[in-house]
Design a protein around this motif. Sequence first.
Motif, PDB file in Angstrom:
ATOM      1  N   ASP A   1       0.833  -1.209   0.000  1.00  0.00           N
ATOM      2  CA  ASP A   1       0.000   0.000   0.000  1.00  0.00           C
ATOM      3  C   ASP A   1       0.865   1.256   0.000  1.00  0.00           C
ATOM      4  O   ASP A   1       0.627   2.187  -0.783  1.00  0.00           O
ATOM      5  CB  ASP A   1      -0.906  -0.024   1.232  1.00  0.00           C
ATOM      6  N   ARG A   2       1.882   1.292   0.853  1.00  0.00           N
ATOM      7  CA  ARG A   2       2.770   2.459   0.908  1.00  0.00           C
ATOM      8  C   ARG A   2       3.577   2.614  -0.376  1.00  0.00           C
ATOM      9  O   ARG A   2       3.831   3.728  -0.823  1.00  0.00           O
ATOM     10  CB  ARG A   2       3.721   2.351   2.106  1.00  0.00           C
ATOM     11  N   PHE A   3       3.986   1.481  -0.971  1.00  0.00           N
ATOM     12  CA  PHE A   3       4.750   1.516  -2.220  1.00  0.00           C
ATOM     13  C   PHE A   3       3.929   2.161  -3.335  1.00  0.00           C
ATOM     14  O   PHE A   3       4.408   3.064  -4.042  1.00  0.00           O
ATOM     15  CB  PHE A   3       5.150   0.088  -2.618  1.00  0.00           C
TER      16      PHE A   3
ATOM     17  N   ALA B   1       1.256   4.068  -2.975  1.00  0.00           N
ATOM     18  CA  ALA B   1       0.900   5.449  -2.620  1.00  0.00           C
ATOM     19  C   ALA B   1       2.028   6.424  -2.931  1.00  0.00           C
ATOM     20  O   ALA B   1       1.777   7.573  -3.308  1.00  0.00           O
ATOM     21  CB  ALA B   1       0.541   5.515  -1.131  1.00  0.00           C
ATOM     22  N   ILE B   2       3.279   5.980  -2.799  1.00  0.00           N
ATOM     23  CA  ILE B   2       4.420   6.874  -3.017  1.00  0.00           C
ATOM     24  C   ILE B   2       4.890   6.856  -4.469  1.00  0.00           C
ATOM     25  O   ILE B   2       5.182   7.910  -5.054  1.00  0.00           O
ATOM     26  CB  ILE B   2       5.576   6.479  -2.068  1.00  0.00           C
ATOM     27  N   ILE B   3       4.946   5.682  -5.070  1.00  0.00           N
ATOM     28  CA  ILE B   3       5.451   5.578  -6.456  1.00  0.00           C
ATOM     29  C   ILE B   3       4.403   6.025  -7.477  1.00  0.00           C
ATOM     30  O   ILE B   3       4.707   6.673  -8.475  1.00  0.00           O
ATOM     31  CB  ILE B   3       5.897   4.131  -6.757  1.00  0.00           C
ATOM     32  N   TYR B   4       3.133   5.657  -7.211  1.00  0.00           N
ATOM     33  CA  TYR B   4       2.047   5.998  -8.144  1.00  0.00           C
ATOM     34  C   TYR B   4       0.941   6.763  -7.404  1.00  0.00           C
ATOM     35  O   TYR B   4      -0.181   6.248  -7.250  1.00  0.00           O
ATOM     36  CB  TYR B   4       1.465   4.738  -8.777  1.00  0.00           C
ATOM     37  N   PRO B   5       1.229   7.969  -6.920  1.00  0.00           N
ATOM     38  CA  PRO B   5       0.234   8.692  -6.103  1.00  0.00           C
ATOM     39  C   PRO B   5      -1.052   9.031  -6.857  1.00  0.00           C
ATOM     40  O   PRO B   5      -2.137   9.012  -6.271  1.00  0.00           O
ATOM     41  CB  PRO B   5       0.988   9.959  -5.680  1.00  0.00           C
ATOM     42  N   PHE B   6      -0.942   9.330  -8.146  1.00  0.00           N
ATOM     43  CA  PHE B   6      -2.131   9.731  -8.895  1.00  0.00           C
ATOM     44  C   PHE B   6      -2.989   8.535  -9.316  1.00  0.00           C
ATOM     45  O   PHE B   6      -4.191   8.663  -9.518  1.00  0.00           O
ATOM     46  CB  PHE B   6      -1.719  10.542 -10.146  1.00  0.00           C
TER      47      PHE B   6
ATOM     48  N   PHE C   1       9.215 -10.686   4.808  1.00  0.00           N
ATOM     49  CA  PHE C   1      10.298  -9.748   5.121  1.00  0.00           C
ATOM     50  C   PHE C   1      10.995  -9.269   3.847  1.00  0.00           C
ATOM     51  O   PHE C   1      11.266  -8.075   3.694  1.00  0.00           O
ATOM     52  CB  PHE C   1      11.295 -10.416   6.063  1.00  0.00           C
ATOM     53  N   VAL C   2      11.279 -10.186   2.947  1.00  0.00           N
ATOM     54  CA  VAL C   2      11.919  -9.811   1.680  1.00  0.00           C
ATOM     55  C   VAL C   2      10.998  -8.908   0.864  1.00  0.00           C
ATOM     56  O   VAL C   2      11.447  -7.930   0.252  1.00  0.00           O
ATOM     57  CB  VAL C   2      12.293 -11.075   0.872  1.00  0.00           C
ATOM     58  N   PHE C   3       9.705  -9.221   0.858  1.00  0.00           N
ATOM     59  CA  PHE C   3       8.738  -8.389   0.129  1.00  0.00           C
ATOM     60  C   PHE C   3       8.735  -6.969   0.686  1.00  0.00           C
ATOM     61  O   PHE C   3       8.733  -5.992  -0.078  1.00  0.00           O
ATOM     62  CB  PHE C   3       7.337  -9.002   0.241  1.00  0.00           C
ATOM     63  N   ILE C   4       8.743  -6.846   2.006  1.00  0.00           N
ATOM     64  CA  ILE C   4       8.769  -5.520   2.638  1.00  0.00           C
ATOM     65  C   ILE C   4      10.069  -4.790   2.293  1.00  0.00           C
ATOM     66  O   ILE C   4      10.058  -3.599   1.959  1.00  0.00           O
ATOM     67  CB  ILE C   4       8.607  -5.655   4.168  1.00  0.00           C
ATOM     68  N   CYS C   5      11.197  -5.508   2.349  1.00  0.00           N
ATOM     69  CA  CYS C   5      12.497  -4.898   2.022  1.00  0.00           C
ATOM     70  C   CYS C   5      12.538  -4.423   0.578  1.00  0.00           C
ATOM     71  O   CYS C   5      13.042  -3.321   0.286  1.00  0.00           O
ATOM     72  CB  CYS C   5      13.623  -5.898   2.277  1.00  0.00           C
ATOM     73  N   LEU C   6      12.021  -5.227  -0.352  1.00  0.00           N
ATOM     74  CA  LEU C   6      11.984  -4.832  -1.768  1.00  0.00           C
ATOM     75  C   LEU C   6      11.109  -3.599  -1.968  1.00  0.00           C
ATOM     76  O   LEU C   6      11.436  -2.714  -2.756  1.00  0.00           O
ATOM     77  CB  LEU C   6      11.483  -5.992  -2.626  1.00  0.00           C
ATOM     78  N   SER C   7       9.991  -3.549  -1.223  1.00  0.00           N
ATOM     79  CA  SER C   7       9.112  -2.382  -1.314  1.00  0.00           C
ATOM     80  C   SER C   7       9.842  -1.127  -0.853  1.00  0.00           C
ATOM     81  O   SER C   7       9.776  -0.070  -1.496  1.00  0.00           O
ATOM     82  CB  SER C   7       7.858  -2.601  -0.461  1.00  0.00           C
ATOM     83  N   TYR C   8      10.586  -1.253   0.246  1.00  0.00           N
ATOM     84  CA  TYR C   8      11.332  -0.109   0.767  1.00  0.00           C
ATOM     85  C   TYR C   8      12.476   0.290  -0.176  1.00  0.00           C
ATOM     86  O   TYR C   8      12.776   1.478  -0.320  1.00  0.00           O
ATOM     87  CB  TYR C   8      11.876  -0.420   2.156  1.00  0.00           C
ATOM     88  N   CYS C   9      13.107  -0.700  -0.799  1.00  0.00           N
ATOM     89  CA  CYS C   9      14.185  -0.392  -1.759  1.00  0.00           C
ATOM     90  C   CYS C   9      13.628   0.403  -2.934  1.00  0.00           C
ATOM     91  O   CYS C   9      14.240   1.384  -3.387  1.00  0.00           O
ATOM     92  CB  CYS C   9      14.832  -1.683  -2.256  1.00  0.00           C
ATOM     93  N   GLY C  10      12.464  -0.024  -3.439  1.00  0.00           N
ATOM     94  CA  GLY C  10      11.826   0.706  -4.531  1.00  0.00           C
ATOM     95  C   GLY C  10      11.464   2.125  -4.125  1.00  0.00           C
ATOM     96  O   GLY C  10      11.653   3.077  -4.894  1.00  0.00           O
ATOM     97  N   ILE C  11      10.968   2.273  -2.908  1.00  0.00           N
ATOM     98  CA  ILE C  11      10.598   3.602  -2.404  1.00  0.00           C
ATOM     99  C   ILE C  11      11.838   4.480  -2.241  1.00  0.00           C
ATOM    100  O   ILE C  11      11.834   5.660  -2.618  1.00  0.00           O
ATOM    101  CB  ILE C  11       9.843   3.469  -1.065  1.00  0.00           C
ATOM    102  N   LEU C  12      12.925   3.916  -1.702  1.00  0.00           N
ATOM    103  CA  LEU C  12      14.149   4.687  -1.497  1.00  0.00           C
ATOM    104  C   LEU C  12      14.750   5.156  -2.819  1.00  0.00           C
ATOM    105  O   LEU C  12      15.258   6.279  -2.916  1.00  0.00           O
ATOM    106  CB  LEU C  12      15.171   3.858  -0.716  1.00  0.00           C
ATOM    107  N   LEU C  13      14.712   4.299  -3.829  1.00  0.00           N
ATOM    108  CA  LEU C  13      15.204   4.699  -5.154  1.00  0.00           C
ATOM    109  C   LEU C  13      14.375   5.840  -5.716  1.00  0.00           C
ATOM    110  O   LEU C  13      14.904   6.763  -6.343  1.00  0.00           O
ATOM    111  CB  LEU C  13      15.171   3.499  -6.112  1.00  0.00           C
ATOM    112  N   PHE C  14      13.066   5.784  -5.488  1.00  0.00           N
ATOM    113  CA  PHE C  14      12.186   6.850  -5.974  1.00  0.00           C
ATOM    114  C   PHE C  14      12.417   8.141  -5.195  1.00  0.00           C
ATOM    115  O   PHE C  14      12.401   9.238  -5.758  1.00  0.00           O
ATOM    116  CB  PHE C  14      10.723   6.412  -5.847  1.00  0.00           C
ATOM    117  N   VAL C  15      12.644   8.004  -3.882  1.00  0.00           N
ATOM    118  CA  VAL C  15      12.831   9.172  -3.014  1.00  0.00           C
ATOM    119  C   VAL C  15      14.080   9.957  -3.413  1.00  0.00           C
ATOM    120  O   VAL C  15      14.117  11.188  -3.318  1.00  0.00           O
ATOM    121  CB  VAL C  15      12.914   8.732  -1.531  1.00  0.00           C
TER     122      VAL C  15
END
Length: 326
Positions: free
Chosen positions: A121-123, A125-130, A210-224
């Motif tokens: 959900d957070r991934f 919301a941040i990567i595809y907000p619109f 755990f890996v799924f959550i980490c991958l989501s955060y990695c994607g978010i960090l790259l976008f950030v």
Amino acid sequence: MSSQNTSINVTHFIIGGFDTLSRPIAVGVVILITYLLAVLANMVNIMFIISDKRLHKPMYLLICNLAVVDIMYTSSCSPTMIGVLLAGVNTISYMACLIQMCVFHLGTAMESFVLAVMALDRFIAIIYPFQYHSYLTNTRVLVLTFIVWFVNCFFMCYMPATAVPLPHCSSRLRYTFCDFAAVIRTTCVNPEKHFNDAAIIAFFILFFTFVFICLSYCGILLFVKLSSNNEKKKMGSTLVSHLICAIVHYCPAFVRIIFTRFGVVLTLEERQGLLIGAVLGPCLVNPFVYFLRTKEIKQKLFKIFKKTKEIKSKMFKIFRKINTAG
């Protein structure tokens, strides 16, 4: 235990995990207070979300589902531990023990999967907000939630299906409540095979989520990295709540389940301390994190306190007028 031991007909189990505890009442009071706070906070969270139509959104539905899981998770074993420590009721029926075992492990697995879905959900919301509201609708979130519950219930069928057919050589549980390890240790068979099978299932659930959550955060960090400073602050604020909940859940779980399977020796008291912390910690922390970090819930809570304060002030003025007139 040896398979040559004489089996017995078990109608109830004796909980012996607290036998060596020096201050059982003090520990019982701490568990009782923590349990009541966790249940109350999660129930308030659920009532806020259900009663306010403005909060009927995907993110809040997931928070509500997490609160339901937390109540189920902590209620699976806390009343039993409180009963042993404060009331001296150290027995539990065979059927109640099996139900407790299934509900406890279902709560453990659900906690991991719900956090994984919230990371998704957070991934989005941040990567595809619109496109967020078109990708994650309330209906899709409810369907996804149903699938997660169904899959985890299917996984949990392994435990009663394994434990029920086995003969029992003891009715005394070494641990503080009925989990899979405690029940298997009362049987007449070598528990290692069953522990290894359960460890594989636990490792799969924990590792996958755990890996799924980490991958989501990695994607978010790259976008950030590509975003402006103001956007980084907003994104960081939305992630902090989920990150705290994930850390509180996974840290004791990895120490207790994963590390011990690789040769790290824990005493019985250390294992049980981690187990109790793994249950009560997330269930208490999660609702307060979302109270403090979610703007809409926090605003609603402040409005309630403000109205309560105004009502008290009016009541005080009325009583004062009555006393003056008298």
